[in-house]
Design an enzyme around this catalytic site. Structure first.
Site, PDB file in Angstrom:
ATOM      1  CB  SER A 125      15.575  11.269  25.276  1.00  0.00           C
ATOM      2  OG  SER A 125      15.505   9.875  25.408  1.00  0.00           O
ATOM      3  CE1 TYR A 149       9.616  11.942  25.031  1.00  0.00           C
ATOM      4  CE2 TYR A 149      11.152  10.096  24.826  1.00  0.00           C
ATOM      5  CZ  TYR A 149      10.773  11.285  25.435  1.00  0.00           C
ATOM      6  OH  TYR A 149      11.550  11.814  26.435  1.00  0.00           O
ATOM      7  CE  LYS A 153      11.705  15.074  24.884  1.00  0.00           C
ATOM      8  NZ  LYS A 153      11.686  16.248  25.759  1.00  0.00           N
TER       9      LYS A 153
END
Ligand code: NAD
Ligand code: UDP
Length: 341
Positions: A125, A149, A153
């Protein structure tokens, strides 16, 4: 033609990539535990692809289930979507996020290693970049995620880089997505968040269809042309086709590579609202609210490396994105399960 295992296959991006991979002639095996998707997606995929989907209902953290799947299907490459993705929730439930997003990834890699599968496409991302040091973000931009989050990643990337460093046969495509939006042009599959949408486009879609009274625009005092936040919105089918290009490159002679998947330009929240009004023919009521904590004012991709390496670029603009989103939302006002949020 290759056999591709999709984890998180019935989710938003997974389901669209499934259609794109089938259209490109690949065989697909889907895995999902429906923690954030609906079984009805499989019926839609059958209709869209013209064949019954090959699907395994399993948790990617379950090593035994993964082993059975690899033995049964003989997989050439994995496209790994399965993960939790809500930024706010990731701060409240960090251990669940690390377990699923990092632990699940490690479990998938171990199963691949045990069964001689060495081609991996990773859903990363733009959030791994963090506070912009320069814009547009290139793949060489420093990595400094601003939330749990994003950390999951970045850790996922590190796990895969270390695995690839230990085994010359391992090849990884790191795909850093910008803001995936829109739906398949048929209107049969699309984004169907549970509860109140966290993201802009599904929220706007639900206002247009009458499920929500108005949109709250988080901040109108950013240093952007109209004061609202700017993002790089990419049509989910362009993104899906980017995955096909990445799989084909890995199965060809590309080594490990990292690319942004975005359009290369930014749009504001108000640009999205106006485009959605045009596409739906309906007014989108909105009010300005305070900035959302943790939001960046603006960022967009330098998308040139994906074009150079994969001969891929986004083809669909914001009007097509909104028209396709609206077709999905108006044909399925309550989403796949027709249960009001
Ligand atoms: P999604 O939630 O719609 O799809 C993820 C799917 O994975 C869901 O169907 C869910 O049920 C499944 N899943 C989750 N944990 C699982 C587990 N342990 N076992 C089996 N299945 C599991 O999300 P999406 O928008 O399609 O995102 C796909 C991937 O792309 C994710 O890795 C996400 O982090 C990444 N990504 C998404 C965006 C975005 O804005 N949508 C942006 C950048 C990156
Ligand atoms: N946004 C908004 N209202 C919402 C949801 C999002 O104004 O209900 C804004 C948000 O502040 C950001 C943009 O829309 O500027 C995109 O937000 P989204 O959550 O979709 O993506 P991300 O923040 O992950 O880029």
């Amino acid at each position: 033609m290759a056999k591709i295992l999709l984890t998180g296959a019935t989710g938003y991006i997974g389901s669209h990539t499934w259609v794109a991979l089938k259209a490109a002639g690949h065989d697909v095996v889907g895995v999902d535990n429906f923690s954030n998707s609906a079984p009805e997606v499989l019926n839609r995929l059958a209709a869209l692809t013209g064949s019954a989907p090959t699907f395994e209902n399993a948790d990617i953290c379950d090593a035994g289930a993964l082993k059975r799947i690899f033995v049964r299907h003989g997989v050439d490459a994995v496209v790994h979507f399965a993960a939790f993705k809500a930024v706010g929730e990731s701060a409240a439930k960090p251990l669940e996020y690390y377990r699923n997003n990092v632990g699940g990834l490690v479990a998938v890699c171990q199963a691949m290693q045990q069964h001689g599968c060495r081609h991996f496409v990773f859903s990363s991302s733009a959030t791994v970049y963090g506070e912009p040091v320069f814009l547009p973000y290139t793949e060489a931009h420093p990595l400094s995620p601003m939330n749990v989050y994003g950390q999951t990643k970045l850790m996922g990337e590190q796990v895969l880089r270390d695995w690839a460093a230990s085994d010359a046969a391992v090849r990884v495509a790191f795909l850093r997505y910008f803001n995936p939006v829109g739906a398949h042009e048929s209107g049969q599959i699309g984004e169907d968040p549970r509860g109140v949408p966290n993201n802009l486009m599904p929220f706007v879609a639900q206002v247009a269809v009458g499920r929500r009274p108005h949109l709250s625009i988080f901040g109108n005092d950013y240093e952007t042309p109209d004061g609202t936040g700017v993002r790089d919105y990419i049509h989910v089918m362009d993104l899906a086709e980017g995955h096909v290009a990445a799989v084909d490159a890995l199965l060809g002679d590309a080594g490990t590579f990292t690319v942004n998947l975005g359009t290369g330009s930014g749009q504001s929240v108000l640009d999205v609202v106006k485009a959605y009004e045009r596409a739906s023919g309906r007014p989108i009521a909105y009010q300005f609210s305070p900035r959302r904590p943790g939001d960046l004012p603006a960022y967009w991709a330098d998308a040139s490396l994906a074009k150079q390496l994969l001969h891929w670029e986004a083809r669909r603009g914001l009007d097509t994105i909104c028209a396709d989103s609206w077709r999905w939302q108006s044909l399925n006002p309550q989403g796949f399960e027709a249960t009001p949020a």
